[in-house]
Motif scaffolding. Structure first.
Motif, PDB file in Angstrom:
ATOM      1  N   SER A  69       0.821  -1.210   0.000  1.00  0.00           N
ATOM      2  CA  SER A  69       0.000   0.000   0.000  1.00  0.00           C
ATOM      3  C   SER A  69       0.857   1.263   0.000  1.00  0.00           C
ATOM      4  O   SER A  69       0.449   2.307  -0.519  1.00  0.00           O
ATOM      5  CB  SER A  69      -0.944   0.010   1.205  1.00  0.00           C
ATOM      6  OG  SER A  69      -0.218  -0.156   2.411  1.00  0.00           O
ATOM      7  N   ASP A  70       2.073   1.161   0.565  1.00  0.00           N
ATOM      8  CA  ASP A  70       2.967   2.319   0.564  1.00  0.00           C
ATOM      9  C   ASP A  70       3.477   2.637  -0.839  1.00  0.00           C
ATOM     10  O   ASP A  70       3.984   3.734  -1.091  1.00  0.00           O
ATOM     11  CB  ASP A  70       4.150   2.078   1.505  1.00  0.00           C
ATOM     12  CG  ASP A  70       4.983   0.868   1.114  1.00  0.00           C
ATOM     13  OD1 ASP A  70       4.420  -0.085   0.541  1.00  0.00           O
ATOM     14  OD2 ASP A  70       6.195   0.871   1.383  1.00  0.00           O
ATOM     15  N   ASP A  72       1.358   2.383  -3.415  1.00  0.00           N
ATOM     16  CA  ASP A  72       0.101   2.617  -4.142  1.00  0.00           C
ATOM     17  C   ASP A  72      -0.275   1.439  -5.035  1.00  0.00           C
ATOM     18  O   ASP A  72      -0.848   1.614  -6.118  1.00  0.00           O
ATOM     19  CB  ASP A  72       0.188   3.905  -4.990  1.00  0.00           C
ATOM     20  CG  ASP A  72       0.371   5.149  -4.135  1.00  0.00           C
ATOM     21  OD1 ASP A  72      -0.222   5.202  -3.042  1.00  0.00           O
ATOM     22  OD2 ASP A  72       1.111   6.051  -4.560  1.00  0.00           O
ATOM     23  N   THR A  74      -2.367  -2.229  -5.186  1.00  0.00           N
ATOM     24  CA  THR A  74      -3.439  -2.983  -4.553  1.00  0.00           C
ATOM     25  C   THR A  74      -3.353  -4.442  -4.970  1.00  0.00           C
ATOM     26  O   THR A  74      -3.288  -4.744  -6.169  1.00  0.00           O
ATOM     27  CB  THR A  74      -4.824  -2.417  -4.952  1.00  0.00           C
ATOM     28  OG1 THR A  74      -4.907  -1.051  -4.559  1.00  0.00           O
ATOM     29  CG2 THR A  74      -5.942  -3.208  -4.277  1.00  0.00           C
TER      30      THR A  74
END
Length: 273
Positions: A69-70, A72, A74
Motif C-alpha cells: 500500500s505504501d 500505491d 493494490t
C-alpha cells in the motif's frame, strides 16, 4: 600407486569442472531441470495435506493481505503454477517498475482498450498477467521459459514459433472469492508491442506475458483456459495447500536485482513471522 591416485584425482577434478561448466551453460538442459526439481519438490510434498475450515480462512486472509500500500499498489490475489514452482501475489500495475518489482500484475492494455480502463476479473474474460523473467529458472515468471537463456524453441532462424512443454499443466488464481483452475495450452512468441493478445474474449482465459531470453525484444505468451471455479470452503485440499504462505515458498525476489521480503515460508510467511 601414487601416480594412479594423482591421475584419479585429476580425472575427478576434470569431470567436476566439466559438470560445473555444463550446469552453468545449461548443457542438455541440466540446469533447467535441476532448478525445476528444486522449486517443485516442496509443492509436491505438501499438496495432499488435509485443510480445516479455520486454515482455509487463514490462507484466504493471508493471500489478500495488502503488502504494498505504501507503493500505491493494490493486491488482487495470487497466482500459482505448481509444476514450475511459481507462487506470487498479483498487483494492479504491470506498466511500472514498482509493480513488477512487487510481483505479478494484471495486464489490461489491449488493442481495443489501449489505456487499460477495464479492470480484469478472475474467472471472467481474458485475464492478463505479467511478471519479470530474471533468466534464472525460478524467480518471477522465469520458470515459464522452456530452456534457460536459449531462444529456441520459441525463436528459430528468426521465425516466431512456440512450445507445448507446459501443455496440460494447471494454473491457479486465487482471491477473496475463491480459487480458479485453468489448464495451460500452447505457448507462443510475439513481438513486444503486440497488445492484441490481451483483447477481450468471450471464454474465460489467462494470458501470461513474459520476456524471452536472450532476445528480450520478444514476449512469451502462455495461454490457459478456465476449467473449474471453487469456493474456499469447498476447494480440494491439494489446491488450497498451494496458497498456504506459511508452508509454501513464494518466488518474487532476486536478491541480486530485485531485493525484498518474500510473502511465503521463505519470507514473512503471510505476515505470521
Amino acid at each position: 600407486m601414487i601416480r594412479k591416485i594423482i591421475r584419479g584425482l585429476l580425472l575427478l577434478i576434470c569431470l567436476g569442472s566439466l559438470g560445473y561448466i555444463g550446469y552453468q551453460y545449461n548443457w542438455l538442459n541440466v540446469r533447467s531441470n535441476v532448478t525445476r526439481y528444486q522449486t517443485t519438490h516442496q509443492v509436491a510434498k505438501l499438496s495432499h495435506s488435509k485443510v480445516s475450515q479455520g486454515t482455509r480462512q487463514r490462507i484466504e486472509r493471508q493471500i489478500m493481505r495488502q503488502t504494498q500500500s505504501d507503493q500505491d499498489l493494490t493486491k488482487q490475489g495470487f497466482v500459482s503454477i505448481p509444476n514450475v514452482g511459481i507462487l506470487q501475489p498479483i498487483f494492479n500495475d504491470a506498466y511500472s517498475d514498482k509493480g513488477l518489482a512487487a510481483g505479478a500484475n494484471y495486464a489490461n492494455r489491449s488493442a481495443v482498450d489501449p489505456d487499460g480502463k477495464t479492470v480484469p476479473v478472475m474467472g471472467q474474460g481474458n485475464y492478463g498477467l505479467a511478471s519479470h523473467n530474471f533468466n534464472d529458472g525460478k524467480t518471477g515468471f522465469s520458470a515459464l521459459q522452456d530452456k534457460l537463456n536459449e531462444d529456441a524453441p520459441y525463436l528459430v532462424n528468426g521465425k516466431l514459433k512456440g512450445s507445448n512443454w507446459l501443455k496440460g499443466k494447471m494454473l491457479y488464481l486465487a482471491n477473496d472469492k475463491g480459487i480458479y483452475a485453468y489448464k495451460i495450452g500452447r505457448q507462443t512468441l510475439v513481438n513486444e508491442d503486440d497488445v492484441s493478445v490481451l483483447n477481450p474474449t468471450k471464454k474465460p482465459v489467462v494470458t501470461i506475458i513474459s520476456c524471452l531470453f536472450p532476445s528480450t525484444q520478444y514476449r512469451i505468451i502462455t495461454n490457459a483456459k478456465l476449467t473449474k471455479t471453487y469456493t474456499w470452503q469447498k476447494a480440494p485440499a491439494k489446491v488450497v495447500n498451494l496458497f498456504d504462505l506459511e508452508k509454501q515458498n513464494t518466488n518474487v525476489h532476486a536478491s541480486w536485482f530485485n531485493p525484498g521480503t518474500e510473502e511465503g515460508a521463505n519470507g514473512d510467511a503471510g505476515g505470521s513471522k
